[in-house]
Design a protein around this motif. Structure first.
Motif, mmCIF file in Angstrom:
data_model
loop_
_atom_site.group_PDB
_atom_site.id
_atom_site.type_symbol
_atom_site.label_atom_id
_atom_site.label_comp_id
_atom_site.label_asym_id
_atom_site.label_seq_id
_atom_site.Cartn_x
_atom_site.Cartn_y
_atom_site.Cartn_z
ATOM 1 N N SER A 153 -14.361 -52.952 2.980
ATOM 2 C CA SER A 153 -15.276 -54.091 3.069
ATOM 3 C C SER A 153 -16.212 -54.139 1.869
ATOM 4 C CB SER A 153 -16.102 -54.003 4.362
ATOM 5 O OG SER A 153 -15.279 -54.036 5.497
ATOM 6 N N LEU B 190 -14.364 -55.357 -1.254
ATOM 7 C CA LEU B 190 -14.176 -56.806 -1.240
ATOM 8 C C LEU B 190 -15.465 -57.523 -1.622
ATOM 9 C CD1 LEU B 190 -12.421 -59.253 -0.707
ATOM 10 C CD2 LEU B 190 -13.043 -59.103 1.714
ATOM 11 N N THR C 257 -7.349 -52.920 0.053
ATOM 12 C CA THR C 257 -8.195 -54.081 0.353
ATOM 13 C C THR C 257 -7.354 -55.350 0.354
ATOM 14 O OG1 THR C 257 -10.099 -52.992 -0.687
ATOM 15 C CG2 THR C 257 -10.247 -55.363 -0.361
ATOM 16 N N TYR C 258 -6.524 -55.495 -0.659
ATOM 17 C CA TYR C 258 -5.607 -56.638 -0.731
ATOM 18 C C TYR C 258 -4.671 -56.650 0.470
ATOM 19 C CZ TYR C 258 -1.480 -59.292 -2.194
ATOM 20 O OH TYR C 258 -0.413 -60.148 -2.235
ATOM 21 N N ILE D 224 -6.529 -57.878 3.699
ATOM 22 C CA ILE D 224 -6.778 -59.323 3.694
ATOM 23 C C ILE D 224 -5.484 -60.100 3.945
ATOM 24 C CG2 ILE D 224 -7.504 -61.285 2.299
ATOM 25 C CD1 ILE D 224 -9.342 -59.418 0.810
ATOM 26 N N SER D 225 -4.438 -59.760 3.202
ATOM 27 C CA SER D 225 -3.174 -60.485 3.295
ATOM 28 C C SER D 225 -2.505 -60.274 4.649
ATOM 29 C CB SER D 225 -2.227 -60.027 2.179
ATOM 30 O OG SER D 225 -2.798 -60.224 0.922
ATOM 31 N N ASP E 205 -3.890 -59.339 7.507
ATOM 32 C CA ASP E 205 -4.680 -59.967 8.579
ATOM 33 C C ASP E 205 -4.386 -61.457 8.659
ATOM 34 O OD1 ASP E 205 -5.779 -57.563 9.240
ATOM 35 O OD2 ASP E 205 -7.783 -57.989 8.449
ATOM 36 N N PHE E 206 -4.318 -62.101 7.487
ATOM 37 C CA PHE E 206 -4.026 -63.539 7.476
ATOM 38 C C PHE E 206 -2.639 -63.816 8.035
ATOM 39 C CE2 PHE E 206 -1.799 -67.000 5.284
ATOM 40 C CZ PHE E 206 -2.566 -68.086 5.700
ATOM 41 N N GLU F 216 -11.850 -71.404 5.659
ATOM 42 C CA GLU F 216 -12.008 -69.973 5.425
ATOM 43 C C GLU F 216 -11.078 -69.493 4.321
ATOM 44 O OE1 GLU F 216 -11.713 -65.726 7.863
ATOM 45 O OE2 GLU F 216 -11.313 -67.616 8.890
ATOM 46 N N ALA F 217 -9.815 -69.956 4.353
ATOM 47 C CA ALA F 217 -8.841 -69.516 3.352
ATOM 48 C C ALA F 217 -9.170 -70.041 1.963
ATOM 49 C CB ALA F 217 -7.440 -69.967 3.757
ATOM 50 N N LEU G 3 -13.769 -66.187 -2.719
ATOM 51 C CA LEU G 3 -12.663 -65.236 -2.643
ATOM 52 C C LEU G 3 -11.808 -65.236 -3.909
ATOM 53 C CD1 LEU G 3 -11.329 -65.614 1.025
ATOM 54 C CD2 LEU G 3 -12.388 -63.602 0.016
ATOM 55 N N TRP H 282 -9.262 -62.401 -5.666
ATOM 56 C CA TRP H 282 -7.825 -62.601 -5.847
ATOM 57 C C TRP H 282 -7.423 -62.464 -7.310
ATOM 58 C CZ3 TRP H 282 -4.141 -62.449 -2.369
ATOM 59 C CH2 TRP H 282 -4.482 -62.633 -1.017
#
Length: 209
Positions: A20, A23, A64-65, A68-69, A71-72, A102-103, A108, A112
């Protein structure tokens, strides 16, 4: 001499906290946030914990990547699984989530850009990217195949169609995050990402592949 006090956490909590914090650093500072010192300061833990839990800061960023990926993608899959709609309606769930507020958070984008820049230099990042990318392609290909079956379409090359859609979605995401709503609205010939993605599906239904 005053000794700095760090917060105490369980191992899993420390790993989540570091992810966290990484990020947040990337969002606020971009590539400058790729720093063990900054990340651990944000987390209020000792610098040695990065190597202890992840081996290197690059492994931390890859994880971390991954979080995020994954979870989406998992969230989208769950929504698709509980949907009782058609295959096309399930694909539209993917579209809507990909271009949700959000996306499309512009903050963000800094993170990325760091993720993408590390793919060629970090084996961990490359492996993570390839896995997530392949999982996403598999989901899209499954949805497009199901649309073809349900609607009795004659599609010669599902794989190329999937690659085409993936490239379109990636490009639209970047475009949407780069330009705010005010700048987009000033261009009268601009179309929102969701409209363009749905138009692509119309072409697919017309059996252009």
């Amino acid at each position: 001499m005053k000794i700095k006090k760090f917060d105490r956490y369980e191992p899993d909590e420390r790993k989540s906290l570091l992810i966290s914090s990484a990020l947040r650093c990337l969002i606020s500072e971009g590539y400058s946030g790729l720093s063990v010192r900054k990340i651990t300061k944000e987390a209020n833990v000792s610098q040695g914990l990065v190597n202890h839990h992840f081996g290197s800061v690059y492994n931390l960023i890859a994880q971390t990547y991954n979080v995020i990926s994954t979870d989406f993608l998992q969230s989208v899959k769950e929504q698709i699984q509980i949907s009782t709609g058609s295959a096309a309606e399930k694909l539209d769930i993917f579209f809507r989530e990909n271009f949700s507020e959000e996306a499309l958070d512009p903050d963000l984008l800094k993170a990325w850009l760091v993720f993408w820049s590390l793919i060629r230099d970090s084996k961990e990042m490359e492996d993570t990217y390839n896995r997530v990318n392949n999982e996403t392609l598999s989901l899209l290909e499954e949805l497009l195949t199901n649309i073809s079956v349900e609607e009795k379409l004659s599609i010669d090359n599902i794989s190329m169609a999937t690659q085409s859609l993936m490239a379109l979605l990636d490009g639209l995401w970047v475009r949407e995050t780069l330009f705010d709503n005010k700048r987009k609205s000033e261009n009268k010939e601009s179309y929102d990402a969701l409209t363009i993605a749905r138009s692509w599906l119309k072409g697919y239904r017309a059996e252009i592949f």
